[in-house]
Design a protein around this motif. Structure first.
Motif, PDB file in Angstrom:
ATOM      1  N   UNK A 249       0.818  -1.204   0.000  1.00 46.12           N
ATOM      2  CA  UNK A 249       0.000   0.000   0.000  1.00 46.12           C
ATOM      3  C   UNK A 249       0.853   1.256   0.000  1.00 46.12           C
ATOM      4  N   UNK A 250       0.292   2.303  -0.582  1.00 48.59           N
ATOM      5  CA  UNK A 250       0.986   3.587  -0.645  1.00 48.59           C
ATOM      6  C   UNK A 250      -0.057   4.700  -0.612  1.00 48.59           C
ATOM      7  N   UNK A 251       0.325   5.830  -0.002  1.00 48.16           N
ATOM      8  CA  UNK A 251      -0.558   6.996   0.110  1.00 48.16           C
ATOM      9  C   UNK A 251       0.018   8.158  -0.687  1.00 48.16           C
ATOM     10  N   UNK A 252      -0.897   9.018  -1.187  1.00 50.82           N
ATOM     11  CA  UNK A 252      -0.496  10.196  -1.950  1.00 50.82           C
ATOM     12  C   UNK A 252      -1.361  11.397  -1.562  1.00 50.82           C
ATOM     13  N   UNK A 253      -0.772  12.576  -1.630  1.00 47.60           N
ATOM     14  CA  UNK A 253      -1.540  13.801  -1.658  1.00 47.60           C
ATOM     15  C   UNK A 253      -1.948  14.042  -3.111  1.00 47.60           C
ATOM     16  N   UNK A 254      -3.245  14.262  -3.335  1.00 43.66           N
ATOM     17  CA  UNK A 254      -3.728  14.493  -4.696  1.00 43.66           C
ATOM     18  C   UNK A 254      -4.641  15.716  -4.689  1.00 43.66           C
ATOM     19  N   UNK A 255      -4.246  16.752  -5.413  1.00 39.81           N
ATOM     20  CA  UNK A 255      -5.106  17.922  -5.557  1.00 39.81           C
ATOM     21  C   UNK A 255      -6.332  17.530  -6.362  1.00 39.81           C
ATOM     22  N   UNK A 256      -7.508  17.916  -5.876  1.00 39.56           N
ATOM     23  CA  UNK A 256      -8.742  17.453  -6.499  1.00 39.56           C
ATOM     24  C   UNK A 256      -9.037  18.101  -7.843  1.00 39.56           C
ATOM     25  N   UNK A 257      -8.261  19.115  -8.232  1.00 37.70           N
ATOM     26  CA  UNK A 257      -8.434  19.696  -9.571  1.00 37.70           C
ATOM     27  C   UNK A 257      -7.485  19.074 -10.593  1.00 37.70           C
ATOM     28  N   UNK A 258      -6.818  17.977 -10.215  1.00 36.63           N
ATOM     29  CA  UNK A 258      -5.909  17.284 -11.130  1.00 36.63           C
ATOM     30  C   UNK A 258      -6.707  16.596 -12.238  1.00 36.63           C
ATOM     31  N   UNK A 259      -6.176  16.634 -13.440  1.00 37.08           N
ATOM     32  CA  UNK A 259      -6.850  16.002 -14.577  1.00 37.08           C
ATOM     33  C   UNK A 259      -7.038  14.509 -14.329  1.00 37.08           C
ATOM     34  N   UNK A 260      -8.205  14.001 -14.713  1.00 43.91           N
ATOM     35  CA  UNK A 260      -8.500  12.584 -14.594  1.00 43.91           C
ATOM     36  C   UNK A 260      -9.355  12.221 -13.391  1.00 43.91           C
ATOM     37  N   UNK A 261      -9.667  13.211 -12.534  1.00 43.40           N
ATOM     38  CA  UNK A 261     -10.511  12.959 -11.363  1.00 43.40           C
ATOM     39  C   UNK A 261     -11.941  13.380 -11.692  1.00 43.40           C
ATOM     40  N   UNK A 262     -12.878  12.479 -11.454  1.00 41.35           N
ATOM     41  CA  UNK A 262     -14.280  12.725 -11.811  1.00 41.35           C
ATOM     42  C   UNK A 262     -15.194  12.311 -10.663  1.00 41.35           C
ATOM     43  N   UNK A 263     -16.138  13.187 -10.324  1.00 39.93           N
ATOM     44  CA  UNK A 263     -17.187  12.833  -9.363  1.00 39.93           C
ATOM     45  C   UNK A 263     -18.267  12.092 -10.134  1.00 39.93           C
ATOM     46  N   UNK A 264     -18.554  10.859  -9.753  1.00 36.44           N
ATOM     47  CA  UNK A 264     -19.542  10.079 -10.506  1.00 36.44           C
ATOM     48  C   UNK A 264     -20.851   9.902  -9.740  1.00 36.44           C
ATOM     49  N   UNK A 265     -20.860  10.265  -8.448  1.00 36.87           N
ATOM     50  CA  UNK A 265     -22.101  10.151  -7.680  1.00 36.87           C
ATOM     51  C   UNK A 265     -21.950  10.926  -6.379  1.00 36.87           C
ATOM     52  N   UNK A 266     -23.035  11.546  -5.940  1.00 37.58           N
ATOM     53  CA  UNK A 266     -23.084  12.167  -4.620  1.00 37.58           C
ATOM     54  C   UNK A 266     -24.346  11.668  -3.938  1.00 37.58           C
ATOM     55  N   UNK A 267     -24.290  10.494  -3.331  1.00 42.50           N
ATOM     56  CA  UNK A 267     -25.502   9.891  -2.759  1.00 42.50           C
ATOM     57  C   UNK A 267     -26.003  10.644  -1.534  1.00 42.50           C
TER      58      UNK A 267
ATOM     59  N   UNK B 262     -15.720   9.028  -6.251  1.00 44.99           N
ATOM     60  CA  UNK B 262     -14.766   9.591  -7.207  1.00 44.99           C
ATOM     61  C   UNK B 262     -14.175   8.484  -8.071  1.00 44.99           C
ATOM     62  N   UNK B 263     -13.959   8.812  -9.328  1.00 43.22           N
ATOM     63  CA  UNK B 263     -13.215   7.933 -10.216  1.00 43.22           C
ATOM     64  C   UNK B 263     -11.893   8.606 -10.569  1.00 43.22           C
ATOM     65  N   UNK B 264     -10.801   7.889 -10.334  1.00 41.57           N
ATOM     66  CA  UNK B 264      -9.458   8.358 -10.696  1.00 41.57           C
ATOM     67  C   UNK B 264      -9.019   7.556 -11.914  1.00 41.57           C
ATOM     68  N   UNK B 265      -8.833   8.243 -13.028  1.00 35.70           N
ATOM     69  CA  UNK B 265      -8.487   7.572 -14.279  1.00 35.70           C
ATOM     70  C   UNK B 265      -7.186   8.159 -14.815  1.00 35.70           C
ATOM     71  N   UNK B 266      -6.111   7.377 -14.712  1.00 35.58           N
ATOM     72  CA  UNK B 266      -4.778   7.810 -15.176  1.00 35.58           C
ATOM     73  C   UNK B 266      -4.418   9.188 -14.621  1.00 35.58           C
ATOM     74  N   UNK B 267      -4.620   9.340 -13.328  1.00 35.02           N
ATOM     75  CA  UNK B 267      -4.312  10.608 -12.656  1.00 35.02           C
ATOM     76  C   UNK B 267      -2.806  10.657 -12.388  1.00 35.02           C
ATOM     77  N   UNK B 268      -2.179  11.717 -12.846  1.00 36.91           N
ATOM     78  CA  UNK B 268      -0.726  11.842 -12.783  1.00 36.91           C
ATOM     79  C   UNK B 268      -0.334  12.726 -11.596  1.00 36.91           C
ATOM     80  N   UNK B 269       0.407  12.145 -10.640  1.00 33.56           N
ATOM     81  CA  UNK B 269       0.871  12.923  -9.482  1.00 33.56           C
ATOM     82  C   UNK B 269       2.377  12.753  -9.344  1.00 33.56           C
ATOM     83  N   UNK B 270       3.089  13.786  -8.928  1.00 37.65           N
ATOM     84  CA  UNK B 270       4.554  13.688  -8.811  1.00 37.65           C
ATOM     85  C   UNK B 270       4.976  12.775  -7.671  1.00 37.65           C
ATOM     86  N   UNK B 271       6.148  12.195  -7.820  1.00 39.41           N
ATOM     87  CA  UNK B 271       6.711  11.364  -6.756  1.00 39.41           C
ATOM     88  C   UNK B 271       6.778  12.153  -5.450  1.00 39.41           C
TER      89      UNK B 271
END
Length: 395
Positions: A182-200, A213-222
């Motif tokens: 497992x690994x954790x990342x900080x990801x800015x939510x305005x990064x390309x490839x992040x999509x809200x698909x439902x707000x139940x 949220x769907x993360x699709x090929x989201x690119x984050x720096x090391x």
């Protein structure tokens, strides 16, 4: 064993209780009837007061501007915050101690210290459709390509994401010597490839939503990777321990508020010429509720003291599961009894018992279900015995 709170914890409890009573509770019904939202000037005033108290930094080291409070003091604060409904106590983000231990100086400056200042707000993208309490069963992936990672996965119940500007994303590594870890990342939510698909919609009425949220090929720096590859579960467990303990604290606060409200009602509500508080069946419900609250409170503060004493990590992990299990189930029973005592009034949304009845139900689910807590407790008991769980009178 002496369970009296130290003076510092009593002072904090008093300050936060006044904040809750004067700045949060008066706006519960307004929030309930407006989808969890308050007028912006009111919410900003609440957030500013929380910042003035530096509640965002209660667990943070002093060298970064935090308060570095004892765990007992923090539990005292969260117990008072638990007395308010509609998550109005969630008026601040919080920088946890584990973040300063895990993060680089650059990450602390870009993400963690801004939480302390109220400039940035985080959310946790961990849970998935098929891996709720089984965090180890994540399907989300992270693959390193040069100086970046490529993230893919779908995250459910990302609490407060609508109020956040970055997420802490957990995934499994693809490839490399740590593949599968497992690994954790900080990801800015305005990064390309992040999509809200439902707000139940959920049973509670909170300003904070829990979107998918769907993360699709989201690119984050090391540079956004938190800690070492493969250490993600260690940090998640540290977060879970704290969250479970604070859920227990909030559960105690909610039960106290419920009993305060229902006691006044029961002593003034007349039936057949006498206050219903005089009826033995009502007294039995009140007696059971007060007794269970006392037990939960003692367990919660002893678990907090164990953290401050620096006890064995596995024992702390077990105790956090035990208090989360007992306190969350306790407050559910108390809420149910209080609704029953209030009668028809207890089923009205303007009544705090009705709101608590809905809101505390999730505490038996998130941050590990009651069933998962029992498995953790049972597993540690089988391996380490009773002393490994709660110690003994000889130690």
């Amino acid at each position: 064993m002496d369970f009296r709170l130290p003076e510092e914890a009593r002072v904090w409890a008093g300050k936060v209780r006044e904040f809750v009573d004067h700045d949060l509770i008066p706006f519960e019904v307004e929030a309930e009837l407006n989808g969890g939202d308050l007028r912006p000037e009111i919410r900003q005033r609440q957030r500013q007061k929380a910042l003035d108290f530096n509640l965002s930094g209660m667990d943070a080291p002093k060298q970064y501007g935090g308060l570095e409070l004892s765990v007992v003091e923090q539990v005292a604060i969260y117990e008072q915050l638990g007395r308010v409904t509609n998550a109005l106590g969630w008026c601040f983000s919080e920088a946890h101690k584990w973040m300063f231990e895990a993060c680089s100086d650059d990450q602390i400056n870009r993400y963690v210290v801004p939480i302390l200042k109220g400039e940035r707000h985080e959310c946790y993208a961990i849970t998935e459709a098929e891996s709720g309490s089984d965090v180890d069963g994540l399907d989300a992936t992270a693959r390193q390509e040069g100086d970046h990672y490529i993230l893919n996965g779908e995250k459910w119940f990302v609490t407060s994401a609508n109020l956040a500007d970055f997420a802490i994303f957990q995934a499994r590594l693809e490839g490399g010597i740590h593949a599968g870890a497992h690994v954790l990342f900080f990801v800015d939510l305005d990064t390309a490839g992040i999509e809200v698909i439902d707000t139940p919609l959920f049973s509670h009425t909170f300003e904070a939503h829990h979107p998918t949220y769907r993360f699709r090929d989201v690119k984050v720096p090391v540079a956004n990777r938190i800690g070492d590859e493969g250490a993600g579960m260690d940090y998640t467990r540290a977060w879970f321990r704290r969250e479970r303990l604070m859920i227990a604290a909030r559960s105690c606060g909610a039960a106290e508020r419920l009993l305060e409200e229902v006691r006044v009602f029961a002593n003034n509500r007349l039936s057949n010429g006498q206050a219903i508080a005089q009826y033995q069946l009502v007294q039995a419900m009140l007696a059971d509720s007060a007794t269970e609250l006392w037990a939960a409170r003692l367990m919660t503060y002893e678990a907090a003291q164990a953290h401050d004493r620096g006890e064995d990590l596995k024992r702390l992990h077990a105790r956090c599961s035990m208090v989360k299990l007992y306190a969350s189930e306790m407050v559910g029973r108390v809420a149910d009894r209080c609704v029953q005592i209030f009668g028809g009034r207890g089923y009205m949304r303007e009544n705090p018992a009705e709101r608590f009845y809905r809101e505390v139900r999730v505490d038996r689910i998130w941050e590990g279900t009651s069933e998962i807590q029992r498995l953790i407790i049972g597993g540690i008991f089988n391996k380490r015995g009773l002393d490994g769980l709660i110690g003994s009178t000889n130690t």
